[in-house]
Design a protein around this motif. Sequence first.
Motif, PDB file in Angstrom:
ATOM      1  N   PHE A  27       0.816  -1.211   0.000  1.00 37.06           N
ATOM      2  CA  PHE A  27       0.000   0.000   0.000  1.00 37.06           C
ATOM      3  C   PHE A  27       0.852   1.265   0.000  1.00 37.06           C
ATOM      4  O   PHE A  27       0.422   2.292  -0.506  1.00 37.06           O
ATOM      5  CB  PHE A  27      -0.996  -0.022   1.157  1.00 37.06           C
ATOM      6  CG  PHE A  27      -2.239  -0.769   0.797  1.00 37.06           C
ATOM      7  CD1 PHE A  27      -3.350  -0.116   0.297  1.00 37.06           C
ATOM      8  CD2 PHE A  27      -2.291  -2.154   0.899  1.00 37.06           C
ATOM      9  CE1 PHE A  27      -4.485  -0.806  -0.082  1.00 37.06           C
ATOM     10  CE2 PHE A  27      -3.417  -2.858   0.530  1.00 37.06           C
ATOM     11  CZ  PHE A  27      -4.518  -2.181   0.038  1.00 37.06           C
ATOM     12  N   GLY A  30       2.784   0.553  -3.799  1.00 37.31           N
ATOM     13  CA  GLY A  30       1.932   0.169  -4.923  1.00 37.31           C
ATOM     14  C   GLY A  30       2.530  -0.936  -5.779  1.00 37.31           C
ATOM     15  O   GLY A  30       1.951  -1.332  -6.777  1.00 37.31           O
ATOM     16  N   THR A  32       3.251  -4.467  -6.828  1.00 30.47           N
ATOM     17  CA  THR A  32       2.776  -5.845  -6.676  1.00 30.47           C
ATOM     18  C   THR A  32       3.368  -6.762  -7.739  1.00 30.47           C
ATOM     19  O   THR A  32       2.904  -7.883  -7.926  1.00 30.47           O
ATOM     20  CB  THR A  32       1.231  -5.901  -6.765  1.00 30.47           C
ATOM     21  OG1 THR A  32       0.831  -5.398  -8.046  1.00 30.47           O
ATOM     22  CG2 THR A  32       0.569  -5.119  -5.659  1.00 30.47           C
ATOM     23  N   LYS A  79      -5.339  -5.430  -4.582  1.00 29.85           N
ATOM     24  CA  LYS A  79      -4.342  -4.482  -5.069  1.00 29.85           C
ATOM     25  C   LYS A  79      -3.635  -5.037  -6.306  1.00 29.85           C
ATOM     26  O   LYS A  79      -3.411  -4.315  -7.274  1.00 29.85           O
ATOM     27  CB  LYS A  79      -3.345  -4.183  -3.949  1.00 29.85           C
ATOM     28  CG  LYS A  79      -2.454  -3.022  -4.203  1.00 29.85           C
ATOM     29  CD  LYS A  79      -3.209  -1.737  -4.060  1.00 29.85           C
ATOM     30  CE  LYS A  79      -2.219  -0.572  -3.986  1.00 29.85           C
ATOM     31  NZ  LYS A  79      -2.892   0.704  -3.955  1.00 29.85           N
ATOM     32  N   ARG A  83      -4.029  -3.329  -9.982  1.00 29.53           N
ATOM     33  CA  ARG A  83      -2.803  -2.805 -10.611  1.00 29.53           C
ATOM     34  C   ARG A  83      -2.643  -3.383 -12.013  1.00 29.53           C
ATOM     35  O   ARG A  83      -2.225  -2.702 -12.924  1.00 29.53           O
ATOM     36  CB  ARG A  83      -1.546  -3.139  -9.795  1.00 29.53           C
ATOM     37  CG  ARG A  83      -1.430  -2.477  -8.481  1.00 29.53           C
ATOM     38  CD  ARG A  83      -1.170  -1.029  -8.555  1.00 29.53           C
ATOM     39  NE  ARG A  83       0.197  -0.731  -8.979  1.00 29.53           N
ATOM     40  CZ  ARG A  83       0.608   0.507  -9.190  1.00 29.53           C
ATOM     41  NH1 ARG A  83      -0.194   1.517  -9.016  1.00 29.53           N
ATOM     42  NH2 ARG A  83       1.835   0.729  -9.567  1.00 29.53           N
TER      43      ARG A  83
END
Length: 86
Positions: A27, A30, A32, A79, A83
């Motif tokens: 988080f 960002g 991943t 997430k 993404r």
Amino acid sequence: MDTALIVGYLASICSVTSFIPQVWKIFKTGDTAAISAKMYALTVTGFALWTAFGVMRVEWPIILTNAICFCLSGLILIKKITRRAR
């Protein structure tokens, strides 16, 4: 409280604590890219099933640990998926 329950709660603390840095990092940055969506989908499913098992057995250490880990791993999976969709 018996020894087995104490061990269960200590295991819960360790399991949940192990996920927090990963969630925080994802988080915060960002990033991943290094995370496998399929692996996290399987992980989320596993935590959901373990939570259900804990509920069926009324085993609070299992319920608490897996419900929290389900949420944390679910956030990571969301997430990752969002993404990739961009």
